[in-house]
Write an enzyme that holds these catalytic residues in place. Structure first.
Site, PDB file in Angstrom:
ATOM      1  N   CYS A   2       0.849  -1.187   0.000  1.00 19.27           N
ATOM      2  CA  CYS A   2       0.000   0.000   0.000  1.00 19.27           C
ATOM      3  C   CYS A   2       0.888   1.240   0.000  1.00 19.27           C
ATOM      4  O   CYS A   2       2.026   1.202   0.450  1.00 19.27           O
ATOM      5  CB  CYS A   2      -0.865   0.018   1.246  1.00 19.27           C
ATOM      6  N   ARG A  27       2.369   1.077  -6.232  1.00 21.59           N
ATOM      7  CA  ARG A  27       2.464   0.128  -5.122  1.00 21.59           C
ATOM      8  C   ARG A  27       1.192  -0.692  -4.954  1.00 21.59           C
ATOM      9  O   ARG A  27       1.211  -1.764  -4.375  1.00 21.59           O
ATOM     10  CB  ARG A  27       2.717   0.888  -3.820  1.00 21.59           C
ATOM     11  N   TRP A  74      -3.820  -2.041  -1.738  1.00 21.93           N
ATOM     12  CA  TRP A  74      -3.789  -3.277  -2.494  1.00 21.93           C
ATOM     13  C   TRP A  74      -4.222  -4.349  -1.506  1.00 21.93           C
ATOM     14  O   TRP A  74      -3.511  -4.661  -0.561  1.00 21.93           O
ATOM     15  CB  TRP A  74      -2.384  -3.531  -3.036  1.00 21.93           C
ATOM     16  N   ASN A 100      -0.238  -0.115   6.383  1.00 25.00           N
ATOM     17  CA  ASN A 100       0.392  -1.069   5.481  1.00 25.00           C
ATOM     18  C   ASN A 100       0.907  -2.222   6.333  1.00 25.00           C
ATOM     19  O   ASN A 100       1.609  -1.984   7.314  1.00 25.00           O
ATOM     20  CB  ASN A 100       1.561  -0.395   4.739  1.00 25.00           C
ATOM     21  N   GLY A 101       0.547  -3.444   6.004  1.00 23.70           N
ATOM     22  CA  GLY A 101       1.021  -4.589   6.775  1.00 23.70           C
ATOM     23  C   GLY A 101      -0.101  -5.573   7.016  1.00 23.70           C
ATOM     24  O   GLY A 101      -1.126  -5.550   6.336  1.00 23.70           O
ATOM     25  N   GLU A 486      21.999 -21.315  -2.932  1.00 21.92           N
ATOM     26  CA  GLU A 486      21.739 -19.891  -3.135  1.00 21.92           C
ATOM     27  C   GLU A 486      22.709 -19.047  -2.294  1.00 21.92           C
ATOM     28  O   GLU A 486      23.191 -18.013  -2.760  1.00 21.92           O
ATOM     29  CB  GLU A 486      20.266 -19.580  -2.784  1.00 21.92           C
ATOM     30  N   LYS A 490      25.280 -16.357  -3.882  1.00 26.33           N
ATOM     31  CA  LYS A 490      25.331 -14.936  -3.495  1.00 26.33           C
ATOM     32  C   LYS A 490      26.773 -14.532  -3.187  1.00 26.33           C
ATOM     33  O   LYS A 490      27.229 -13.485  -3.602  1.00 26.33           O
ATOM     34  CB  LYS A 490      24.460 -14.655  -2.246  1.00 26.33           C
ATOM     35  N   GLU A 493      28.823 -14.358  -6.380  1.00 25.31           N
ATOM     36  CA  GLU A 493      28.412 -13.256  -7.261  1.00 25.31           C
ATOM     37  C   GLU A 493      28.964 -11.919  -6.810  1.00 25.31           C
ATOM     38  O   GLU A 493      29.449 -11.140  -7.616  1.00 25.31           O
ATOM     39  CB  GLU A 493      26.874 -13.140  -7.287  1.00 25.31           C
ATOM     40  N   HIS A 509      31.582 -37.377   0.352  1.00 28.68           N
ATOM     41  CA  HIS A 509      31.937 -37.968  -0.937  1.00 28.68           C
ATOM     42  C   HIS A 509      32.806 -37.035  -1.771  1.00 28.68           C
ATOM     43  O   HIS A 509      32.635 -36.938  -2.976  1.00 28.68           O
ATOM     44  CB  HIS A 509      30.664 -38.352  -1.698  1.00 28.68           C
ATOM     45  N   LYS A 608      21.865  -8.336 -15.009  1.00 31.05           N
ATOM     46  CA  LYS A 608      20.593  -8.597 -14.321  1.00 31.05           C
ATOM     47  C   LYS A 608      19.717  -9.527 -15.136  1.00 31.05           C
ATOM     48  O   LYS A 608      18.979 -10.340 -14.604  1.00 31.05           O
ATOM     49  CB  LYS A 608      19.881  -7.253 -14.083  1.00 31.05           C
TER      50      LYS A 608
HETATM   51  C1  G6P Z   1      21.343 -13.760 -14.043  1.00 34.92           C
HETATM   52  C2  G6P Z   1      21.336 -12.965 -12.766  1.00 34.92           C
HETATM   53  C3  G6P Z   1      20.876 -13.857 -11.598  1.00 34.92           C
HETATM   54  C4  G6P Z   1      19.530 -14.478 -11.945  1.00 34.92           C
HETATM   55  C5  G6P Z   1      19.578 -15.235 -13.259  1.00 34.92           C
HETATM   56  C6  G6P Z   1      18.199 -15.662 -13.719  1.00 34.92           C
HETATM   57  O1  G6P Z   1      22.343 -14.737 -13.975  1.00 34.92           O
HETATM   58  O2  G6P Z   1      22.617 -12.461 -12.479  1.00 34.92           O
HETATM   59  O3  G6P Z   1      20.762 -13.074 -10.426  1.00 34.92           O
HETATM   60  O4  G6P Z   1      19.152 -15.339 -10.907  1.00 34.92           O
HETATM   61  O5  G6P Z   1      20.091 -14.380 -14.282  1.00 34.92           O
HETATM   62  O6  G6P Z   1      17.449 -14.514 -13.985  1.00 34.92           O
HETATM   63  P1  G6P Z   1      15.889 -14.506 -14.161  1.00 34.92           P
HETATM   64  O7  G6P Z   1      15.553 -13.119 -14.594  1.00 34.92           O
HETATM   65  O8  G6P Z   1      15.552 -15.519 -15.200  1.00 34.92           O
HETATM   66  O9  G6P Z   1      15.285 -14.862 -12.837  1.00 34.92           O
END
Ligand code: G6P
Length: 613
Positions: A2, A27, A74, A100-101, A486, A490, A493, A509, A608
């Site tokens: 919201c 929003r 929303w 909001n919440g 993940e 991170k 990356e 293993h 991205k």
């Molecule tokens: C790129 C980005 C990652 C992302 C991946 C998939 O490698 O650097 O951060 O997870 O693409 O992107 P998507 O838009 O398909 O979720």
């Protein structure tokens, strides 16, 4: 998400509020409302369903007054309608509240207040707030004290802004947890309060961000900040740029840190309108796949790349558990060159926050040729993936600028989880009696996530100690194996350190030969069904000299004996624990990257959205 705006000062409030609402409309967009207060101790409220434009034409210049609050809604609780639109008021119509919440305990509060004689006119959780405050005012408490007494009774992550006819130039705002920002903008004899900086920067550049468990008592010529224990606090006044991009970072040093902190709010956005807290149902209105087809599904296949692939991996476990359907996942770039055996009773689910990832689109294209049903999860309207899938479920994370995904991951997870529950209900796999618990656990998530964002000390200390260690191992089992992957992704990356994610059982293993006292081992070990196995793996790693960083449950008192460092997560349902365990891993990577001087928001070589193979 919201949108909230408030103004008190020397100018007419209504045009300022309505203009800000138009900016905030991104929003949420199902209804809007405004209250403007006059010196004669009355206020006028207008509420409309639909777009801000409808509210504008209804007002038609009717409102006079120098203070007011406004809201774009929303829906979470109650359908989008005039009755459910904010602001909400109390029994005598003296208070005006926007929010909001999620008020987690709204049913209990509503019940108690109805027993005391309060009448409710909406289905919202918000309406409990003015009635609760009114109750204290009726018992002789001041406006401010009533708010301070009511705030601790409202459970969950909530941002609330309110006014009272008896104090027409005063706005009170309080924030609990991380349901959304509240920013106070301080001008010359005028003050603004808004959910977004962009609603304030056209008017002034001095701002104060309200933090968790803080309250602001706002008058045109001064603002008092207190904590919810009624102790006055000194807040830093920041000067912000009027450049929208620079100011968009707010108080954060990097977009990624901002986006990590936005997760409680963004998952509320993913849930909004999709779960009903009244009848405990799931309503995926953007899903057209008919129940008859859902009943016939024999297999679910999930795909994605990078972080979205990790979401797909978790999705598989949820579909198996909650929907009782065999599920499989594959990396899209591998899948597209396989000869997959896919029957027409397979449901194909792709996850791509951008909706533009070349390999994921190619996998979708391949499946389009076989005419099976496809659902895609995406964060961008009109993305290419939406044109290939039969149905698109928007994950509603809001704009994510940091290249390394954070909030789009957790929003993809929440959306997948909802889809798994929906399919489980349609197929009768989920016991009806367990649905309220599943929904209530989801409602608690924003607050639990927010509690993990309160402190950065542990991450800064770990970053100081280990930012030069070249290799990290991340271990998890079951639902937390994709989180181990993940977490490692991170760190790779954004800090350019080498990190491997492994299912903990696989450690013996091979990877065990790498372990020495130079290797931090991030072990995800909540108290779940895999706990004892994880403890064995942790001991094996420790016996080889590895440095153990354990992500463990709050109630685990003995883990400190088995680990060098412990980061606690709140106790929660096993199925949802990945949405909490990921947050320490995001923060750990972030602070290590910052300590190493890396370009967190735009790491080298990454993009991205990867639109080439
Ligand atoms: C790129 C980005 C990652 C992302 C991946 C998939 O490698 O650097 O951060 O997870 O693409 O992107 P998507 O838009 O398909 O979720």
């Amino acid at each position: 998400m919201c949108g909230i705006i408030g103004y008190t000062g020397h100018r007419q409030a209504s045009p300022i509020l309505v203009d800000a609402l138009s900016d905030l409309e991104y929003r949420g967009y199902d209804s809007a409302g405004i209250s403007v207060f006059q010196d004669d101790h009355t206020h006028q409220t207008y509420r409309t369903a639909g777009k801000v434009e409808t509210l504008k034409s209804t007002l038609n210049g009717h409102l006079n007054g120098n203070s007011g609050i406004a809201h774009t809604r929303w829906a979470t609780h109650g359908d989008p309608s005039i009755e459910n639109a904010h602001p909400h008021t109390d029994e005598v119509g003296s208070l005006s509240v926007v929010h909001n919440g999620i008020v987690e305990n709204h049913l209990d509060l509503r019940h108690e207040l109805i027993n005391k004689g309060h009448k409710f006119t909406s289905n919202t959780d918000t309406e409990t707030i003015p009635h609760l405050i009114e109750d204290f005012i009726n018992n002789g408490d001041s406006f401010e004290n009533s708010v301070l007494k009511a705030a601790p009774m409202i459970k969950g992550a909530n941002s609330v802004v309110l006014m009272n006819n008896d104090h027409p130039d005063t706005i009170i705002a309080f924030k609990k947890g991380y349901a959304g920002g509240l920013i106070v903008g301080i001008g010359v004899k005028e003050v603004f309060i808004a959910s977004d900086l962009s609603a304030i920067t056209p008017h002034c550049n001095k701002v104060v961000h309200l933090d968790d468990s803080e309250i602001a008592i706002i008058k045109p010529d001064h603002v008092i900040f207190k904590n919810l224990e009624n102790v006055v606090i000194n807040k830093t006044i920041n000067t912000v740029s009027s450049n929208p991009f620079a100011s968009a970072k707010g108080k954060y040093r990097h977009f990624m840190l901002k986006e990590i902190h936005e997760q409680p709010e963004s998952i509320i956005s993913s849930l909004r309108g999709r779960i009903s807290f009244e009848d405990h149902s799931i309503r995926l209105k953007d899903l057209t796949l008919p129940d008859k087809k859902i009943e016939k599904i024999e297999k679910i296949f999930l795909t994605g790349m990078g972080t979205s692939m990790h979401a797909a991996m978790l999705g598989r476990l949820w579909f198996e558990k909650l929907a009782g359907i065999p599920a499989e996942w594959d990396n899209s770039s591998e899948f597209r060159y396989r000869d997959p055996i896919i029957s027409e009773k397979t449901l194909f689910i792709s996850i791509s926050q951008s909706g533009e990832t070349a390999d994921t689109l190619a996998a979708m294209q391949l499946m389009k040729e076989s005419t099976i049903d496809q659902i895609t999860l995406c964060n961008h309207p009109n993305a290419q993936s939406s044109r290939l899938a039969n149905d698109t479920l928007q994950i509603r994370a809001g704009l994510e600028i940091g290249v390394a995904a954070s909030k789009t991951f957790t929003c993809s997870l929440v959306t997948l989880y909802l889809l798994a529950i929906h399919i489980g209900i349609v197929r009768g796999h989920i016991d009806q009696n367990t649905i309220p618990d599943l929904i209530n656990e989801l409602a608690k998530l924003p607050e639990l996530m927010g509690s993990l964002l309160k402190s950065k000390t542990i991450y800064e200390e770990l970053a100081e100690k280990y930012h030069n260690n070249p290799d990290f191992l991340f271990l998890g089992r079951g639902l937390n194996f994709p989180i181990a992957l993940e977490g490692a992704l991170k760190l790779k990356e954004i800090s350019y350190l080498h990190a491997e994610g492994y299912p903990a059982g696989e450690m013996k293993h091979g990877p065990i030969s790498l372990i020495d006292n130079q290797m931090p081992i991030v072990t995800i070990i909540p108290q779940d069904s895999t706990y004892n196995k994880m403890l064995n793996n942790l001991s094996e790693a420790q016996a080889r000299g590895g440095v153990i960083i354990a992500i463990a449950s709050e109630s685990d008192n003995s883990i400190k004996n088995s680990a060098d460092h412990v980061i606690k997560i709140p106790d929660c349902s096993e199925l949802l624990s990945p949405l909490l365990t990921i947050i320490p891993l995001q923060l750990l990577s972030y602070y290590i990257a910052v300590r190493r001087g890396c370009d967190v928001d735009q790491p080298r070589n990454l993009a991205k959205s990867v639109t080439v193979e």
